[in-house]
Enzyme design. Sequence first.
Site, PDB file in Angstrom:
ATOM      1  N   GLY A 267       0.771  -1.230  -0.001  1.00 51.93           N
ATOM      2  CA  GLY A 267       0.192   0.031   0.049  1.00 51.93           C
ATOM      3  C   GLY A 267       0.835   1.129  -0.009  1.00 51.93           C
ATOM      4  N   GLY A 269       2.183   4.874   1.586  1.00 54.36           N
ATOM      5  CA  GLY A 269       2.551   5.732   3.011  1.00 54.36           C
ATOM      6  C   GLY A 269       3.798   5.053   3.529  1.00 54.36           C
ATOM      7  CG  ASN A 270       6.227   6.910   7.510  1.00 55.87           C
ATOM      8  OD1 ASN A 270       7.320   6.445   6.920  1.00 55.87           O
ATOM      9  ND2 ASN A 270       6.123   7.792   8.428  1.00 55.87           N
ATOM     10  CD  GLU A 293      -3.932   0.329  -5.825  1.00 54.79           C
ATOM     11  OE1 GLU A 293      -5.098  -0.412  -5.845  1.00 54.79           O
ATOM     12  OE2 GLU A 293      -3.726   0.922  -4.827  1.00 54.79           O
ATOM     13  CG  ASN A 383      -7.492   8.217   2.581  1.00 59.70           C
ATOM     14  OD1 ASN A 383      -7.825   9.538   2.903  1.00 59.70           O
ATOM     15  ND2 ASN A 383      -6.641   7.628   3.125  1.00 59.70           N
ATOM     16  N   GLY A 387      -7.517  -0.027  -3.380  1.00 61.62           N
ATOM     17  CA  GLY A 387      -7.382  -1.369  -3.996  1.00 61.62           C
ATOM     18  C   GLY A 387      -6.896  -2.457  -3.124  1.00 61.62           C
TER      19      GLY A 387
HETATM   20  O1  0RQ Z   1      -4.656  10.733  11.603  1.00 60.18           O
HETATM   21  O2  0RQ Z   1      -3.246  12.307  10.033  1.00 60.18           O
HETATM   22  O3  0RQ Z   1      -4.704  13.387  11.837  1.00 60.18           O
HETATM   23  O4  0RQ Z   1      -2.611  12.012  12.446  1.00 60.18           O
HETATM   24  O5  0RQ Z   1      -5.646   8.277  10.935  1.00 60.18           O
HETATM   25  O6  0RQ Z   1      -3.013   7.312  10.036  1.00 60.18           O
HETATM   26  O7  0RQ Z   1      -0.996   6.013  10.881  1.00 60.18           O
HETATM   27  O8  0RQ Z   1      -0.781   8.033   9.346  1.00 60.18           O
HETATM   28  O9  0RQ Z   1      -1.449   5.891   8.213  1.00 60.18           O
HETATM   29  O10 0RQ Z   1      -1.223   7.533   6.387  1.00 60.18           O
HETATM   30  O11 0RQ Z   1      -0.784   5.054   6.317  1.00 60.18           O
HETATM   31  O12 0RQ Z   1      -3.023   5.783   6.521  1.00 60.18           O
HETATM   32  C1  0RQ Z   1      -5.479   2.877   6.523  1.00 60.18           C
HETATM   33  C2  0RQ Z   1      -5.768   5.539   6.187  1.00 60.18           C
HETATM   34  C3  0RQ Z   1      -3.645   4.606   6.965  1.00 60.18           C
HETATM   35  C4  0RQ Z   1      -4.565   4.307   4.497  1.00 60.18           C
HETATM   36  C5  0RQ Z   1      -4.925   4.530   6.304  1.00 60.18           C
HETATM   37  C6  0RQ Z   1      -5.451   8.120  12.129  1.00 60.18           C
HETATM   38  C7  0RQ Z   1      -4.118   8.619  12.557  1.00 60.18           C
HETATM   39  C8  0RQ Z   1      -3.874   9.643  11.301  1.00 60.18           C
HETATM   40  C9  0RQ Z   1      -3.644   8.105   9.226  1.00 60.18           C
HETATM   41  P1  0RQ Z   1      -3.767  12.258  11.590  1.00 60.18           P
HETATM   42  P2  0RQ Z   1      -1.327   7.016   9.634  1.00 60.18           P
HETATM   43  P3  0RQ Z   1      -1.557   6.129   6.916  1.00 60.18           P
HETATM   44  C10 0RQ Z   1      -3.096   0.902  -1.669  1.00 60.18           C
HETATM   45  C11 0RQ Z   1      -4.193   0.340  -0.847  1.00 60.18           C
HETATM   46  C12 0RQ Z   1      -7.161   2.089   2.586  1.00 60.18           C
HETATM   47  C13 0RQ Z   1      -6.638   2.255   0.901  1.00 60.18           C
HETATM   48  C14 0RQ Z   1      -5.586   1.166   0.789  1.00 60.18           C
HETATM   49  C15 0RQ Z   1      -5.823   4.049   3.524  1.00 60.18           C
HETATM   50  C16 0RQ Z   1      -4.462   9.061  10.060  1.00 60.18           C
HETATM   51  O13 0RQ Z   1      -3.747   3.274   4.205  1.00 60.18           O
HETATM   52  O14 0RQ Z   1      -6.679   4.945   3.309  1.00 60.18           O
HETATM   53  O15 0RQ Z   1      -5.186   0.415   1.583  1.00 60.18           O
HETATM   54  N1  0RQ Z   1      -6.122   2.606   3.384  1.00 60.18           N
HETATM   55  N2  0RQ Z   1      -5.097   1.180  -0.356  1.00 60.18           N
HETATM   56  O16 0RQ Z   1      -4.117   9.310  13.646  1.00 60.18           O
HETATM   57  C17 0RQ Z   1      -8.930   7.106  14.716  1.00 60.18           C
HETATM   58  C18 0RQ Z   1      -8.144   4.810  14.437  1.00 60.18           C
HETATM   59  C19 0RQ Z   1      -6.990   5.345  13.609  1.00 60.18           C
HETATM   60  C20 0RQ Z   1      -7.123   6.630  13.394  1.00 60.18           C
HETATM   61  C21 0RQ Z   1      -5.241   5.908  12.628  1.00 60.18           C
HETATM   62  N3  0RQ Z   1      -8.135   3.447  14.893  1.00 60.18           N
HETATM   63  N4  0RQ Z   1      -9.053   5.735  14.854  1.00 60.18           N
HETATM   64  N5  0RQ Z   1      -7.813   7.536  13.906  1.00 60.18           N
HETATM   65  N6  0RQ Z   1      -5.929   7.054  12.517  1.00 60.18           N
HETATM   66  N7  0RQ Z   1      -5.868   4.756  13.253  1.00 60.18           N
HETATM   67  C22 0RQ Z   1      -3.214   2.298  -2.074  1.00 60.18           C
HETATM   68  C23 0RQ Z   1      -4.316   2.690  -3.128  1.00 60.18           C
HETATM   69  O17 0RQ Z   1      -5.379   1.996  -2.965  1.00 60.18           O
HETATM   70  C24 0RQ Z   1      -4.178   4.080  -3.747  1.00 60.18           C
END
Ligand code: 0RQ
Length: 500
Positions: A267, A269-270, A293, A383, A387
Amino acid sequence: VVGERCQRCQAITQMTAEEAAAMIPNGATVGFSGFTPAGAAKAVPSALAERAQALHDKGEEFGIRVLTGASTGKYLDEALAQAGAINWRAPYQSSATLRKRINTQESRFVDLHLSHVPQMMEFGFFGEMDYAVVEATDVTHDGRIYLSTSGGASPSYLRHAKKVFVELNRFHSTRLAECHDVAILPPPPHRSPIPIHHPLSKMGTPFATVDPKKIVGVIENNASDGVAPFTPPDEVSQKIAGHVIRFLLDEMKAGRIPADFLPLQSGVGNVANAVMAGLGESSDVPPFYMYSEVFQDALVDLMANGSLLGASCTSLTLSDEQMQRVYSDMDFFAPKIVIRPQELSNNPGVIRRMGVIAINTAIEVDIYGHANSTHICGTRLMNGIGGSGDFMRNAYLSIFVAPSVAKGGAISAIVPMVSHCDHSEHDVQIVVTDQGLADLRGLGPIQRAHTLIENCAHPDYRAYLHQYVADAPCGHLKHDLDKCFELHRRFIETGSMKEA
Ligand code: 0RQ
């Protein structure tokens, strides 16, 4: 010549973005190119946002229905959302302003598996498409469209839109054509096996096609995708990456991953960048391929140093610096990268055939392994599923990663029951947090719960979660329907899942 028809085909007219935007009416359905900011239309949506704002200032209504490949950049979703010009949106987004508007019901959003989108378009699931706006490196008089940095759903949008604008973006290398492999699957039930047997197999053409009579304007542009540069992985991401890499090496030793490895999907991100960088640095991991992807920054280094042999993707989501590195050595990079439409980059059959190892990030995972990728506390969209579902259900190994806590420890990523379920327990094999790794394969529900709590939950939440399982009424699963959302409720009421 701006505003004039082409002498040769009478179809292709150069025009400004403002002229193009002026032709798109209120309520139109528009399919834009773009998968992440990569290859996203830029000039026309920006001009459309300005037009919408001007109309709104005069008290007139203006909003459109927007389809893309996936998320886009500041010129598209963000600009149009800020102008209040998106009435309806599919299939994925990551714009802060659009997210707010979706969560206040000002914009409607349809969250879809990305591989499904082209077929749904073909069969009219979203109605007719009035316009397609597609970024290209070149366009020919017979209707060949050479796509820029993403494939996405653009080939299908070009085929189905009634009218087409082409944004000719001179920033990108015309040699991207060497990477593209464009094909649209025939309609069911007339489909033969897809001839992709290796991440670098090609089955189509280096260009998309459009009836040239549908092209109402070509807009010149010269702008990068504006992808934010890669930031070095933080400590939590590095810990997660370490657990994932150790697991994959153990699987290899146990003979469950072949010695020449399996293609990887990761996926964005970081954490994903940290895992990929870690795999590249490990001397025990053999050089590997990706069937993924998004091709992001960390992969350029891995390809350059020989750890990554080749990659299939649907977008080159690269910062300007890494993009220039690729463009300046296309002799090296182009033969190692295939950019496909998302129907093929994310195709479930091909993913299963190749035995892809999929690694994606979850917002929360419950004690039985159901995963929530999309909705905070079950209501607020982050978001979209993107995928992740295409890959996780069909992967050879499906690995979810997440920091064990969010918001400084106020939120546990491991909860009794997910507040929204994108991936059911049947699709989730391995869960990894900074605390450790839970291998759920072959475990019954109660074993899954204990393993997940012990290995993945943050120590601050382990006792609560164990107690929840102990107290819950017994069935095949144990759940207490009065208490299963207690942590979420407490977070909503007090700002923390922890007991005061
Ligand atoms: O919030 O930015 O306000 O601090 O969610 O979390 O840890 O920075 O993680 O940026 O990798 O995103 C699942 C959203 C993770 C992303 C998701 C809060 C957390 C932070 C973001 P802040 P992180 P990431 C290939 C596959 C679905 C699409 C996918 C995603 C913000 O990976 O959209 O997988 N995935 N595609 O603080 C409340 C919780 C939380 C929370 C995290 N449990 N409750 N807030 N946060 N956990 C790519 C494509 O398809 C293009």
